[in-house]
Enzyme design. Structure first.
Site, short mmCIF file in Angstrom:
data_model
loop_
_atom_site.label_atom_id
_atom_site.label_comp_id
_atom_site.label_asym_id
_atom_site.label_seq_id
_atom_site.Cartn_x
_atom_site.Cartn_y
_atom_site.Cartn_z
N CYS A 92 0.82 -1.21 0.00
CA CYS A 92 0.00 0.00 0.00
C CYS A 92 0.85 1.26 0.00
O CYS A 92 0.51 2.25 -0.65
CB CYS A 92 -0.94 0.00 1.20
SG CYS A 92 -0.09 0.09 2.80
N HIS A 386 -2.15 0.84 7.25
CA HIS A 386 -2.45 0.91 5.82
C HIS A 386 -2.28 2.34 5.31
O HIS A 386 -2.77 3.29 5.92
CB HIS A 386 -3.89 0.45 5.59
CG HIS A 386 -4.29 0.37 4.15
ND1 HIS A 386 -3.62 -0.39 3.22
CD2 HIS A 386 -5.31 0.96 3.47
CE1 HIS A 386 -4.22 -0.28 2.04
NE2 HIS A 386 -5.23 0.54 2.15
N ASN A 408 -8.02 4.72 -2.23
CA ASN A 408 -7.49 3.47 -1.70
C ASN A 408 -6.84 2.67 -2.83
O ASN A 408 -6.94 3.03 -4.00
CB ASN A 408 -8.61 2.67 -1.02
CG ASN A 408 -8.07 1.69 0.00
OD1 ASN A 408 -6.87 1.51 0.15
ND2 ASN A 408 -8.97 1.04 0.71
#
Length: 467
Positions: A92, A386, A408
């Site tokens: 991520c 994250h 995202n």
């Protein structure tokens, strides 16, 4: 006689062991009776137990008062760009970092767009982390194997996680390439098996390097052997991720997909210069919110970096109010930001919405959850898990944030067309890190950032890599 004596002694030792296990801390029969007496199942408890036997906890804990239509208006919003998907990997931090770079490029050129290869940069990330582990083992080879720092290298020889400083160090050193030039492979999208195999090899190599140091081998011989070992790791990465591109031909395109120039040849470092225009390191600061520690102090995590010769993770610790001010200034200027969160807390995955009252676990279980942010961090109950790309904020008339939005990296079908909306109160509780260009930072905060950092250990609960 000897057998009877042995059995007698063995029985005495067993009895002593059982006594030691239950004395002053074990669950005794009296304690168990008290515990059981506290359970007075009501009709509602029996109904809940039956419901939970066949349903997910979140389904029953969902707060229906907060399940209405979402407000998707944002008063300050950066330009939309395509949503990426990290799939079954912990990359991520790389997806968010590259999202920021391609957004900056699109803003600077006003019309051009490009998708960057995560596979390419991930190859170098894994090779560099392998070298960091092996060199760390050499550096600590005279320490016992159970030394905390030695164990750190053998426990974490390789991982998918990281932060934006890894993007900066890797991209400056190895350059960038378009995703069309080096697309994702199965192992890039699904890293667990590849990672497990390479970790095992690195641990084996690390033991050999420790033995070389212990036997008094010369430094040049140890370096030569480490280089050979990295050649083995390189080979494993080529098989799983593909060989890194050395030169390629590419033509930039506009948002409609039309080529705007004739194709030309690039090396990855030349393409980096075209995309970024200069060094990344030195242009940004990383800030965090850690209420356990003193604010306006800088903290650095030793040995937690992507390259041995790169930059440790370094943060200026700030109150959330200051972090919000930095984020708003950047967003108002059209600049997206790397940011990280404890994304799993109170997350409505289906709607792509994070709020403190999405789920009422306390009422469901008949208890309370009272820890504040500092206590959650200290007990490993919460931390940065994250990274996502901060893209928008909705402000009230006084300029205070009402809600935030991030891009995202879980695919365009997830949440709000690949995005996540966060209320301001959730943001304050579960947002941890932000990377902001220095042009939006006050002179005072820049001076605070440059002070001598307090060194902290990578085992600290807040300094786990973003995944």
């Amino acid at each position: 006689m000897m057998n009877r004596l042995f059995l007698s002694v063995f029985g005495l030792m067993a009895a002593m062991a059982v006594g030691a296990q239950t004395k002053d801390g074990g669950i005794t029969s009296a304690m168990l009776q008290q515990i059981e007496q506290q359970q007075a199942p009501s009709a509602s408890d029996r109904a809940l137990r039956n419901a939970l036997a066949a349903n997910a906890i979140d389904l029953l804990a969902k707060n229906q008062q907060h399940a209405g239509e979402l407000d998707t208006y944002f008063s300050v919003e950066t330009r939309k760009q395509t949503i990426t998907d990290q799939k079954s990997s912990g990359r991520c931090w790389m997806f968010s970092g590259l999202n920021v770079l391609r957004s900056n490029f699109a803003q600077r050129t006003d019309s051009l767009t490009v998708s960057l290869s995560q596979d390419y940069l991930f190859f170098w990330d894994q090779l560099e982390k392998a070298n960091l582990m092996l060199q760390g083992v050499i550096d600590t080879a005279k320490e016992p194997i159970d030394n905390q720092r030695v164990q750190f290298f053998f426990h974490h020889p390789l991982n998918d996680g990281g932060t934006f400083c890894g993007v900066a160090d890797l991209a400056e050193k190895y350059g960038l390439v378009p995703s069309a030039v080096q697309p994702e492979t199965y192992s890039a999208d699904n890293t667990s098996k590849m990672s497990a195999i390479i970790k095992s090899k690195l641990r084996e190599q690390g033991l050999e390097l420790r033995q070389m140091v212990a036997s008094g081998k010369k430094a040049k011989d140890i370096l030569q052997r480490k280089t050979q070992m990295l050649g083995e790791i390189y080979h494993m990465l080529v098989i799983t991720l593909g060989e890194p591109v050395k030169e390629f031909t590419y033509a930039f395109r506009d948002k409609s997909g039309k080529a705007v120039s004739a194709p030309r040849k690039y090396t990855p470092k030349e393409f980096y210069q075209e995309m970024v225009g200069g060094p990344l390191n030195g242009t940004f600061i990383m800030v965090m919110n850690d209420p356990r520690r003193e604010y306006y102090k800088t903290y650095e995590v030793e040995y937690d970096r992507h390259t041995y010769d790169g930059h440790n993770w370094k943060y200026l610790n700030l109150p959330m109010e200051d972090i919000e001010t930095l984020a708003i200034a950047s967003l108002k200027d059209g600049r997206k930001l790397y940011s990280s969160y404890d994304v799993g807390k109170q997350l409505d995955r289906k709607r792509g919405y994070a709020d403190l009252e999405n789920f009422d676990y306390a009422s469901l279980f008949g208890t309370t959850f009272t820890m504040d942010k500092a206590q959650r961090i200290s007990t490993f109950d919460s931390g940065s898990t994250h990274a996502m790309t901060l893209t928008a904020v909705d402000l009230d008339r006084d300029g205070n944030p009402l809600k935030w939005k991030v891009e995202n990296s879980w695919g365009k079908e997830w949440g709000q067309q690949g995005c996540l909306i966060m209320t301001a109160r959730w943001f304050r509780e579960y947002m941890f890190r932000l990377v902001v260009n220095k042009k939006y930072v006050s002179e005072k905060l820049l001076r605070d950032y440059e002070q001598k950092p307090v060194m902290v250990m990578p085992e600290d609960p807040l300094f786990l890599p973003d995944e």
